[in-house]
Motif scaffolding. Structure first.
Motif, PDB file in Angstrom:
ATOM      1  N   UNK A   6     -14.150 -16.038   5.980  1.00  0.00           N
ATOM      2  CA  UNK A   6     -13.076 -16.702   7.117  1.00  0.00           C
ATOM      3  C   UNK A   6     -11.686 -16.760   6.204  1.00  0.00           C
ATOM      4  N   UNK A   7     -10.814 -15.752   6.474  1.00  0.00           N
ATOM      5  CA  UNK A   7      -9.377 -15.481   6.057  1.00  0.00           C
ATOM      6  C   UNK A   7      -8.538 -14.814   7.188  1.00  0.00           C
ATOM      7  N   UNK A   8      -7.345 -14.801   6.840  1.00  0.00           N
ATOM      8  CA  UNK A   8      -6.189 -14.075   7.520  1.00  0.00           C
ATOM      9  C   UNK A   8      -6.727 -12.655   7.828  1.00  0.00           C
ATOM     10  N   UNK A   9      -6.444 -12.266   9.294  1.00  0.00           N
ATOM     11  CA  UNK A   9      -6.764 -10.864   9.544  1.00  0.00           C
ATOM     12  C   UNK A   9      -5.598  -9.752   9.746  1.00  0.00           C
ATOM     13  N   UNK A  10      -4.353 -10.329   9.716  1.00  0.00           N
ATOM     14  CA  UNK A  10      -2.958  -9.608   9.956  1.00  0.00           C
ATOM     15  C   UNK A  10      -2.483  -9.734   8.535  1.00  0.00           C
ATOM     16  N   UNK A  11      -2.311  -8.722   7.618  1.00  0.00           N
ATOM     17  CA  UNK A  11      -1.841  -8.429   6.237  1.00  0.00           C
ATOM     18  C   UNK A  11      -1.145  -7.226   6.076  1.00  0.00           C
ATOM     19  N   UNK A  12       0.234  -7.263   5.535  1.00  0.00           N
ATOM     20  CA  UNK A  12       0.983  -6.301   5.136  1.00  0.00           C
ATOM     21  C   UNK A  12       1.158  -6.489   3.657  1.00  0.00           C
ATOM     22  N   UNK A  13       0.773  -5.602   2.877  1.00  0.00           N
ATOM     23  CA  UNK A  13       0.983  -5.933   1.217  1.00  0.00           C
ATOM     24  C   UNK A  13       1.671  -4.825   0.773  1.00  0.00           C
ATOM     25  N   UNK A  14       2.894  -5.186   0.091  1.00  0.00           N
ATOM     26  CA  UNK A  14       3.472  -4.270  -1.103  1.00  0.00           C
ATOM     27  C   UNK A  14       2.525  -3.689  -2.063  1.00  0.00           C
ATOM     28  N   UNK A  15       2.097  -2.532  -1.669  1.00  0.00           N
ATOM     29  CA  UNK A  15       0.908  -1.797  -2.259  1.00  0.00           C
ATOM     30  C   UNK A  15       1.059  -1.106  -3.312  1.00  0.00           C
ATOM     31  N   UNK A  28      -0.898  -8.274  -5.815  1.00  0.00           N
ATOM     32  CA  UNK A  28       0.041  -7.864  -4.689  1.00  0.00           C
ATOM     33  C   UNK A  28       0.662  -9.038  -4.140  1.00  0.00           C
ATOM     34  N   UNK A  29       1.807  -8.781  -3.436  1.00  0.00           N
ATOM     35  CA  UNK A  29       2.536  -9.599  -2.600  1.00  0.00           C
ATOM     36  C   UNK A  29       2.655  -9.079  -1.345  1.00  0.00           C
ATOM     37  N   UNK A  30       2.477  -9.882  -0.062  1.00  0.00           N
ATOM     38  CA  UNK A  30       2.477  -9.550   1.261  1.00  0.00           C
ATOM     39  C   UNK A  30       2.816 -10.529   2.262  1.00  0.00           C
ATOM     40  N   UNK A  31       2.757 -10.166   3.586  1.00  0.00           N
ATOM     41  CA  UNK A  31       3.128 -11.042   4.527  1.00  0.00           C
ATOM     42  C   UNK A  31       2.015 -10.778   5.686  1.00  0.00           C
ATOM     43  N   UNK A  54       3.662   0.424   1.472  1.00  0.00           N
ATOM     44  CA  UNK A  54       2.951  -0.733   2.179  1.00  0.00           C
ATOM     45  C   UNK A  54       1.725  -0.347   2.570  1.00  0.00           C
ATOM     46  N   UNK A  55       0.624  -1.340   2.490  1.00  0.00           N
ATOM     47  CA  UNK A  55      -0.778  -1.044   2.869  1.00  0.00           C
ATOM     48  C   UNK A  55      -1.017  -2.332   3.676  1.00  0.00           C
ATOM     49  N   UNK A  56      -1.728  -1.936   4.903  1.00  0.00           N
ATOM     50  CA  UNK A  56      -1.990  -2.856   6.169  1.00  0.00           C
ATOM     51  C   UNK A  56      -3.719  -3.088   6.195  1.00  0.00           C
ATOM     52  N   UNK A  57      -3.797  -4.309   6.731  1.00  0.00           N
ATOM     53  CA  UNK A  57      -5.230  -4.267   7.149  1.00  0.00           C
ATOM     54  C   UNK A  57      -5.429  -3.568   8.439  1.00  0.00           C
TER      55      UNK A  57
END
Length: 246
Positions: A85-94, A210-213, A50-53
Motif C-alpha cells: 500500500x503506497x502511492x500510485x502516481x509517481x514521476x521521478x527524476x530518474x 531519487x527525488x520525484x513528484x 524522468x521515469x514514471x509509474x
C-alpha cells in the motif's frame, strides 16, 4: 549612441537577471550547497531523465505558474499496481540520486476538495518498495498529511510534528520546500510560509535516492523545480520494471 547602447545593454541583461533570481532559494541554504538541478518545464525536452509509474498519466502542460511557460502535469490516474500500500502516481527524476538536499517547487492541486486531497513529494527512492514521501493533504490523519516511509511494507507515517492540514485552494499555486539532512536524519517540509515547517520528521533508513513528484490518487501540476545540495550522483537503469510506457 550612448543612450542606445545603454538600452541595448539592459535589454540583453534583463533575462539574465531574471534567470539568476529564479535560481535563488526562498530561505538560506546550508554551507556548501549549490544548485544541482533546475527545471521550468518550458521546453520540449523538459522531461528528459524522468521515469514514471505510468507515463501515460503525465504530460507537459502549456500552463505553468501564472499561466506562463509550462508545467509537469499529472492529468489522470496511473495504470500501476503497487506491491504494498503506497502511492500510485509517481514521476521521478530518474537519472540521478541525491543525499542531502533542499528541494523547492511550485505545486497546483487540480482535484476536488476532500480530506485526503493531496500531492506527494518523493525522496530517498531506492526501489519501488523502498522510499520516503511527503503527503501534503487538506486534513491530517494516520494516512494523510504526514511524512511516510515505504520499506517492503505498507506506508507508515513517522513525522514528529505536523499540522492539521494544508489549504491547497482552487486554481492556486503553492510553494513547497523540502529539506533533507542525512547526518542528522532530519526532514523538514514547508508550505508557502518558509519560516515555519508544517512537518518535521527524523529517520536514517534511506540516505540516498531519487527525488520525484506525484499523488496518492489525485491530480496536479509541478513547476519551477530547483534542487540544491553538496552533490548528486548519475544513475542509469529502469526504476519501474512494469511501468506503462508512452
Amino acid at each position: 549612441m550612448r543612450l542606445l547602447a545603454l538600452i541595448t545593454y539592459f535589454a540583453l541583461a534583463t533575462p539574465l537577471l531574471v534567470a539568476a533570481d529564479e535560481a535563488k532559494p526562498s530561505a538560506p541554504l546550508p554551507e556548501g550547497y549549490k544548485l544541482l538541478y533546475s527545471q521550468l518545464f518550458d521546453e520540449a525536452d523538459a522531461l528528459f531523465g524522468y521515469q514514471f509509474s505510468d507515463a501515460n498519466a503525465w504530460k507537459l502542460s502549456d500552463k505553468g505558474v501564472g499561466d506562463k511557460g509550462g508545467a509537469l502535469e499529472l492529468h489522470k490516474q496511473s495504470n500501476y499496481k503497487t506491491k504494498v500500500r503506497s502511492p500510485f502516481n509517481i514521476a521521478l527524476l530518474g537519472d540521478r540520486t541525491f543525499g542531502d538536499f533542499v528541494l523547492e517547487a511550485d505545486a497546483l492541486q487540480t482535484g476536488k476538495e476532500y480530506g485526503h486531497r493531496d500531492m506527494c513529494f518523493f525522496f530517498g527512492f531506492t526501489d519501488v518498495t523502498k522510499y520516503y514521501y511527503v503527503h501534503i493533504a487538506t486534513k491530517g490523519d494516520a494516512n494523510a498529511h504526514n511524512v511516510f516511509i515505504v520499506n517492503d511494507a505498507p506506508r507508515k507515517n513517522f513525522a514528529k510534528e505536523t499540522t492539521k492540514g494544508a489549504d491547497w485552494g482552487l486554481e492556486k499555486w503553492n510553494h513547497i520546500r523540502l529539506e533533507r539532512d542525512t547526518k542528522a536524519g532530519t526532514i523538514k517540509v514547508f508550505f508557502n510560509d518558509m519560516t515555519k515547517p508544517i512537518m518535521i520528521a527524523e529517520d536514517k533508513t534511506f540516505l540516498e535516492g531519487y527525488i520525484g513528484f506525484g499523488s496518492f490518487d489525485d491530480t496536479g501540476k509541478v513547476d519551477n523545480v530547483r534542487i540544491w545540495g553538496p552533490e548528486s550522483k548519475e544513475k542509469k537503469g529502469k526504476i519501474f520494471p512494469e511501468a506503462a510506457a508512452k
